[in-house]
Each structure stands twice: as structure tokens, then as C-alpha cells.
Enzyme design. Structure first.
Site, short mmCIF file in Angstrom:
data_model
loop_
_atom_site.label_atom_id
_atom_site.label_comp_id
_atom_site.label_asym_id
_atom_site.label_seq_id
_atom_site.Cartn_x
_atom_site.Cartn_y
_atom_site.Cartn_z
N CYS A 17 0.88 -1.16 0.00
CA CYS A 17 0.00 0.00 0.00
C CYS A 17 0.92 1.21 0.00
CB CYS A 17 -0.96 -0.02 1.19
SG CYS A 17 -0.16 0.03 2.80
N ASN A 18 0.39 2.37 0.29
CA ASN A 18 1.19 3.59 0.20
C ASN A 18 2.48 3.48 1.01
OD1 ASN A 18 1.76 6.26 -0.56
ND2 ASN A 18 0.98 6.99 1.38
#
Length: 166
Positions: free
Chosen positions: A99-100
Site C-alpha cells: 500500500c502507500n
């Protein structure tokens, strides 16, 4: 169904409560926004900074470290997906979950996956992921969902044991 259509026709926007939304930009500036009809209105604005602001703090440093949880399961941030040299170290049939920042969302997904596929407890799955990638810190909502999932697994296991003993 007739009652629903009557409710829809009787609906009035005047009965809705005014809402405000706190927004934190990438620079750390916070604003509180509301709506006046179809127009967005900034009610309050604060300078960039971390002091007491709600929201996230952007991490602009590259994070190319990929945690190997199983020979076929990797956890990282989106930065690792841009580093082909890092990814080339791993053979075909390997899944990179990211994810980020690789701290909350991806970590929670991997913990839940390990609980399900490897039949690990929440504590064991969390420890496995934390040992491989120390920076993980799933948010409170994700942690609660994982604990609830654990409780559901335990109650299902108890139901299966009772059915077999009958």
C-alpha cells in the site's frame, strides 16, 4: 414499497444536520470545510505543521525494503513496486502486497490472510508480520476487525467441535 416512495417524496434537506470535514493537505495544512448550498466554504484554516493536527503525515523517504513473510509472500510499500532490482531477487509465483507506506492497510490484509490460510491466531500472525517488517502499525479500526475475525474463527471452531462430539 409504497411507504418508501412516500418517505422519499417527504424528504427535506432542511432536516439534515450541517457537517464539517477536517482536511489535511500533503503540506500539513489543515482546513475545516463545510457546504453552503452547492458551494464549499472553508470555516477554519491552520498553518502547515504537526502540532495537534488531525490527519496523516506524509513520508517522502523511499522505502525499498521488502519483508519476506513466506517464500511466496512479500510485504512492502508502493516504493518497492518501483524498484525492479529489489523485485528481481524474488522468483515467479511470489505475491507482493503493498500500500502507500506498507504500514497499515497492506499489513492488515496480510495478517488477516495468514490467519485464514495458515490458520494462525491474530497474535501469531501479527508477530510474524511485525518481525519481518517492524514498521507495521495497522490503524485501530483494522486491529479491531482482525480481533473480531479471530473471535469469529474461535466460535466457529467451538461449534464444529460440539457437532463432532454429538
Amino acid at each position: 414499497m409504497h411507504a418508501l416512495s412516500q418517505e422519499i417524496r417527504a424528504f427535506s434537506r432542511k432536516g439534515l444536520r450541517k457537517q464539517c470535514t477536517r482536511v489535511t493537505s500533503l503540506t500539513g495544512r489543515t482546513t475545516v470545510e463545510t457546504w453552503d448550498g452547492a458551494r464549499r466554504v472553508v470555516v477554519e484554516a491552520g498553518p502547515p505543521g504537526r502540532g495537534g493536527s488531525c490527519g496523516f503525515v506524509p513520508d517522502l523517504s523511499l522505502d525499498l525494503r521488502v519483508a519476506v513473510l513466506k517464500p511466496w509472500l512479500l510485504l512492502g510499500s508502493q516504493d518497492a513496486a518501483h524498484d525492479l532490482d529489489t523485485l528481481k531477487k524474488h522468483k515467479d509465483g511470489v505475491v507482493l502486497v503493498h500500500c502507500n507506506a506498507g504500514v497499515s492497510r497492506a499489513a492488515a490484509i496480510v495478517i488477516g490472510f495468514l490467519m485464514n490460510s495458515e490458520e494462525l491466531s491474530f497474535t501469531s500472525a501479527f508477530s510474524l508480520v511485525k518481525n519481518a517488517r517492524p514498521s507495521i502499525c495497522p490503524n485501530a479500526g483494522f486491529m479491531e476487525q482482525l480481533r473480531t475475525y479471530q473471535q469469529g474463527k474461535e466460535s466457529t471452531k467451538c461449534d464444529n467441535i460440539q457437532e463432532t462430539s454429538l
